[in-house]
Design a protein around this motif. Structure first.
Motif, mmCIF file in Angstrom:
data_model
loop_
_atom_site.group_PDB
_atom_site.id
_atom_site.type_symbol
_atom_site.label_atom_id
_atom_site.label_comp_id
_atom_site.label_asym_id
_atom_site.label_seq_id
_atom_site.Cartn_x
_atom_site.Cartn_y
_atom_site.Cartn_z
ATOM 1 N N PRO A 188 -4.205 -11.191 11.536
ATOM 2 C CA PRO A 188 -4.859 -11.665 10.313
ATOM 3 C C PRO A 188 -6.059 -10.816 9.897
ATOM 4 C CG PRO A 188 -4.417 -13.489 11.815
ATOM 5 C CD PRO A 188 -4.168 -12.239 12.586
ATOM 6 N N PHE A 189 -6.763 -10.231 10.867
ATOM 7 C CA PHE A 189 -7.926 -9.406 10.532
ATOM 8 C C PHE A 189 -7.491 -8.103 9.865
ATOM 9 C CE2 PHE A 189 -9.363 -12.002 14.181
ATOM 10 C CZ PHE A 189 -10.417 -12.649 13.578
ATOM 11 N N ILE A 190 -6.411 -7.505 10.358
ATOM 12 C CA ILE A 190 -5.911 -6.283 9.730
ATOM 13 C C ILE A 190 -5.423 -6.586 8.323
ATOM 14 C CG2 ILE A 190 -4.161 -4.465 9.885
ATOM 15 C CD1 ILE A 190 -4.270 -4.730 12.908
ATOM 16 N N ASP A 191 -4.737 -7.713 8.176
ATOM 17 C CA ASP A 191 -4.232 -8.112 6.865
ATOM 18 C C ASP A 191 -5.370 -8.307 5.870
ATOM 19 O OD1 ASP A 191 -2.202 -8.846 5.057
ATOM 20 O OD2 ASP A 191 -2.576 -10.960 5.440
ATOM 21 N N ALA A 192 -6.511 -8.759 6.364
ATOM 22 C CA ALA A 192 -7.654 -9.031 5.477
ATOM 23 C C ALA A 192 -8.342 -7.767 4.992
ATOM 24 C CB ALA A 192 -8.673 -9.914 6.192
ATOM 25 N N LEU A 193 -8.152 -6.646 5.691
ATOM 26 C CA LEU A 193 -8.897 -5.432 5.367
ATOM 27 C C LEU A 193 -8.697 -4.993 3.924
ATOM 28 C CD1 LEU A 193 -8.455 -3.259 8.584
ATOM 29 C CD2 LEU A 193 -10.481 -4.505 7.846
ATOM 30 N N HIS A 194 -7.433 -4.835 3.519
ATOM 31 C CA HIS A 194 -7.210 -4.335 2.165
ATOM 32 C C HIS A 194 -7.413 -5.419 1.125
ATOM 33 C CE1 HIS A 194 -3.302 -6.093 3.000
ATOM 34 N NE2 HIS A 194 -2.968 -5.989 1.742
ATOM 35 N N ARG A 195 -7.183 -6.696 1.515
ATOM 36 C CA ARG A 195 -7.391 -7.789 0.555
ATOM 37 C C ARG A 195 -8.860 -8.002 0.263
ATOM 38 N NH1 ARG A 195 -6.678 -12.234 2.370
ATOM 39 N NH2 ARG A 195 -5.961 -11.951 4.514
ATOM 40 N N GLU A 196 -9.692 -7.961 1.306
ATOM 41 C CA GLU A 196 -11.119 -8.227 1.139
ATOM 42 C C GLU A 196 -11.916 -6.988 0.736
ATOM 43 O OE1 GLU A 196 -12.428 -11.234 1.373
ATOM 44 O OE2 GLU A 196 -10.557 -12.198 1.959
ATOM 45 N N LEU A 197 -11.519 -5.821 1.253
ATOM 46 C CA LEU A 197 -12.320 -4.614 1.066
ATOM 47 C C LEU A 197 -11.670 -3.588 0.146
ATOM 48 C CD1 LEU A 197 -13.474 -4.101 4.777
ATOM 49 C CD2 LEU A 197 -14.649 -5.357 2.955
ATOM 50 N N GLY A 198 -10.374 -3.715 -0.083
ATOM 51 C CA GLY A 198 -9.698 -2.762 -0.953
ATOM 52 C C GLY A 198 -9.515 -1.389 -0.349
ATOM 53 N N ILE A 199 -9.562 -1.285 0.983
ATOM 54 C CA ILE A 199 -9.391 0.009 1.640
ATOM 55 C C ILE A 199 -7.906 0.257 1.871
ATOM 56 C CG2 ILE A 199 -9.925 1.391 3.687
ATOM 57 C CD1 ILE A 199 -12.362 -0.373 4.133
ATOM 58 N N PRO A 200 -7.364 1.375 1.389
ATOM 59 C CA PRO A 200 -5.963 1.675 1.700
ATOM 60 C C PRO A 200 -5.806 1.971 3.189
ATOM 61 C CG PRO A 200 -6.985 3.533 0.580
ATOM 62 C CD PRO A 200 -7.980 2.414 0.548
ATOM 63 N N VAL A 201 -4.718 1.492 3.761
ATOM 64 C CA VAL A 201 -4.482 1.640 5.196
ATOM 65 C C VAL A 201 -3.137 2.325 5.421
ATOM 66 C CG1 VAL A 201 -4.228 0.448 7.415
ATOM 67 C CG2 VAL A 201 -5.771 -0.489 5.663
ATOM 68 N N ILE A 202 -3.129 3.361 6.258
ATOM 69 C CA ILE A 202 -1.890 3.948 6.755
ATOM 70 C C ILE A 202 -1.760 3.519 8.204
ATOM 71 C CG2 ILE A 202 -0.608 6.057 7.226
ATOM 72 C CD1 ILE A 202 -1.889 7.334 4.844
ATOM 73 N N TYR A 203 -0.699 2.777 8.494
ATOM 74 C CA TYR A 203 -0.568 2.040 9.746
ATOM 75 C C TYR A 203 0.675 2.516 10.489
ATOM 76 C CZ TYR A 203 -0.504 -2.178 12.747
ATOM 77 O OH TYR A 203 -0.528 -3.050 13.806
ATOM 78 N N VAL A 204 0.491 3.190 11.602
ATOM 79 C CA VAL A 204 1.604 3.685 12.405
ATOM 80 C C VAL A 204 2.089 2.599 13.346
ATOM 81 C CG1 VAL A 204 2.142 5.197 14.363
ATOM 82 C CG2 VAL A 204 1.112 6.148 12.303
ATOM 83 N N SER A 205 3.410 2.389 13.383
ATOM 84 C CA SER A 205 3.973 1.389 14.284
ATOM 85 C C SER A 205 5.458 1.660 14.509
ATOM 86 C CB SER A 205 3.808 -0.016 13.709
ATOM 87 O OG SER A 205 4.369 -0.995 14.565
ATOM 88 N N HIS A 206 5.968 1.240 15.679
ATOM 89 C CA HIS A 206 7.412 1.207 15.891
ATOM 90 C C HIS A 206 7.866 -0.239 16.111
ATOM 91 C CE1 HIS A 206 5.872 1.416 20.089
ATOM 92 N NE2 HIS A 206 6.892 0.635 20.344
#
Length: 355
Positions: free
Chosen positions: A172-190
Motif C-alpha cells: 500500500p505504501f508503494i501504491d500511495a507514492l504516485h497517487r499522493e506525490l505524483g512521482i513516476p515509478v519504474i518498478y522491476v519485478s518478476h
C-alpha cells in the motif's frame, strides 16, 4: 510527458536492446523472468553503468545522448534496491536527513514530515536499522529515496527479500507514492502478483529484448503474449466501491465491465480498488443462468480463442470493451461452438480484491 529510453548493451553473450517511450506518470512495471535484463536496464537509466549506445530523456531533460552524460549523483532520481542499504551506524532519522540534506532548499519538493507520514515511520525514527523488521527497513529506504525530491523513482525488486506478510505490509505504501506525490515509478519485478497489484503499465522483457508495453490489463489479456498461459492467467479490472449490503455482507463495485459483487469489506463508498479475476474461475454459457449460486454474470463477446495444451483453451472476451479471460476445456469450447464475435455469458466464480 514521456520518458524516452534507448539502450543497446553488448556484454559477452548477453545483448540488451530497448527502445521505448514510458508514460511519465503512474507505475510502470518492468516484468520478465530472471536474467532477462530488467536490472541492467534500470542501472543504465540510473547512470550506474554507462553504455555508449544510449539515450535517455525525462520530460524535457536529456540525461544521456551521444554527446552528453549526466552522472548518477546529478540525476534527479531515487533508487530503492532489493536490500534497504541503510547506513547501519545511523538512526532512522539520520538516514533520512542524509538524503534530505543533499537536496538544495529551492529544489526540495517533499518535506520530512510528508515522507514520515506517508510511510508511517514516525514511531521508529530513533531506532537503528538493526532493530527494524525487513518491512520497516524498506519503508525507511523508500522514505529516504523520495526525500531526494526525485523526478523519477526506480525500484529494483524492493520486495524480493521480504516474506509474504511483509510484502503485504509494504504494497500500500508503494501504491500511495504516485497517487499522493505524483512521482513516476519504474518498478522491476518478476512477481506477477506485485505487478497486478501495483502497476498501471507493464514493459514486458525477454532475453534482453522489449516484447511489448501497454496498460496492465491489456498486456495480461493479449492473446499474442505468453502472459495468458499457465494457471495464473488473469484479468485485472479497476473499480469503485458503490455500496454495501449489510444483510448479506456484500460490497458492490462499479467497473467498466459492469457491477461486481464481492464479499463485504469496510472500504468507504467511492474508494478506487483493483480486482483480479483468474481465467480458471470464469465459465461460459450461451444463455444467462437463473438458478445458479454465481452472482457475477456478464454478457460478453468472444474476441479470440487460443489452445492451452491439448485439453484446454483460453478464451479472450470483451465485456463492454473490457478484456476478460476464461479458461475452459477444449471439449466445452467445441460443445458451445465458440467462435470470435459470438455472444456469450461469462460467469465469474471468484473475484479477488487487490486494493
Amino acid at each position: 510527458m514521456t520518458i524516452r529510453i534507448q539502450f543497446q548493451v553488448d556484454r559477452g553473450d548477453f545483448h540488451l536492446d530497448v527502445d521505448v517511450d514510458v508514460q511519465q506518470r503512474g507505475i510502470t512495471a518492468v516484468f520478465g523472468p530472471s536474467g532477462c535484463g530488467k536490472t541492467t536496464l534500470l542501472r543504465a537509466i540510473a547512470g550506474l553503468d554507462r553504455y555508449s549506445n544510449g539515450f535517455l530523456q525525462i520530460g524535457d531533460q536529456v540525461w544521456q545522448s551521444d554527446t552528453k552524460f549526466v552522472p548518477p549523483h546529478r540525476r534527479a532520481l531515487g533508487y530503492v534496491f532489493q536490500e534497504s542499504s541503510l547506513f547501519p551506524h545511523l538512526t532512522v532519522i539520520r538516514n533520512l536527513e542524509y538524503g534530505y540534506s543533499r537536496v538544495p532548499e529551492d529544489k526540495q519538493k517533499i518535506d520530512m514530515d510528508t515522507a514520515v507520514e506517508l510511510l508511517e515511520i514516525g514511531g521508529i525514527l530513533h531506532r537503528f536499522p538493526v532493530n527494524l523488521s525487513g518491512g520497516e527497513q524498506q519503508r525507511v529506504a523508500i522514505a529516504r529515496a523520495i526525500l531526494s525530491s526525485p523526478t523519477l523513482l526506480l525500484m529494483d525488486e524492493p520486495l524480493g527479500s521480504l516474506d509474504l506478510p511483509r510484502k503485504l505490509e509494504i504494497l500500500p505504501f508503494i501504491d500511495a507514492l504516485h497517487r499522493e506525490l505524483g512521482i513516476p515509478v519504474i518498478y522491476v519485478s518478476h512477481d506477477r502478483d506485485e505487478v497486478a497489484r501495483l502497476a498501471d503499465n507493464m514493459l514486458l522483457m525477454s532475453n534482453g529484448q522489449m516484447v511489448a508495453i501497454g496498460k496492465v490489463n491489456a498486456m495480461l489479456t493479449r492473446i499474442d503474449l505468453p502472459l495468458i498461459h499457465g494457471d495464473q492467467a488473469e484479468s485485472v479490472i479497476n473499480a469503485v466501491v458503490s455500496g454495501h449490503d449489510p444483510e448479506y455482507q456484500l460490497t458492490s463495485l462499479d467497473s467498466s465491465a459492469g457491477r461486481i459483487s464481492v464479499t463485504g469489506n469496510k472500504l468507504p463508498v467511492n474508494t478506487s480498488v483493483r480486482l483480479r479475476i483468474l481465467a480458471r474461475d470464469v465459465s461460459l454459457t450461451l444463455a444467462r443462468q437463473k438458478d445458479t449460486s454465481i452472482l457475477n454474470i456478464f454478457p460478453a463477446t468472444v474476441d479470440g480463442i487460443v489452445p492451452e495444451g491439448n485439453a484446454q483453451v483460453t478464451v479472450r472476451l470483451l465485456v463492454n470493451d473490457t478484456p476478460l479471460l476464461a479458461r475452459i476445456t477444449r471439449k466445452s469450447a467445441d460443445n458451445l461452438e465458440l467462435r470470435p464475435g459470438m455472444r456469450v455469458y461469462a460467469q465469474t466464480k471468484s473475484v479477488a480484491l487487490l486494493a
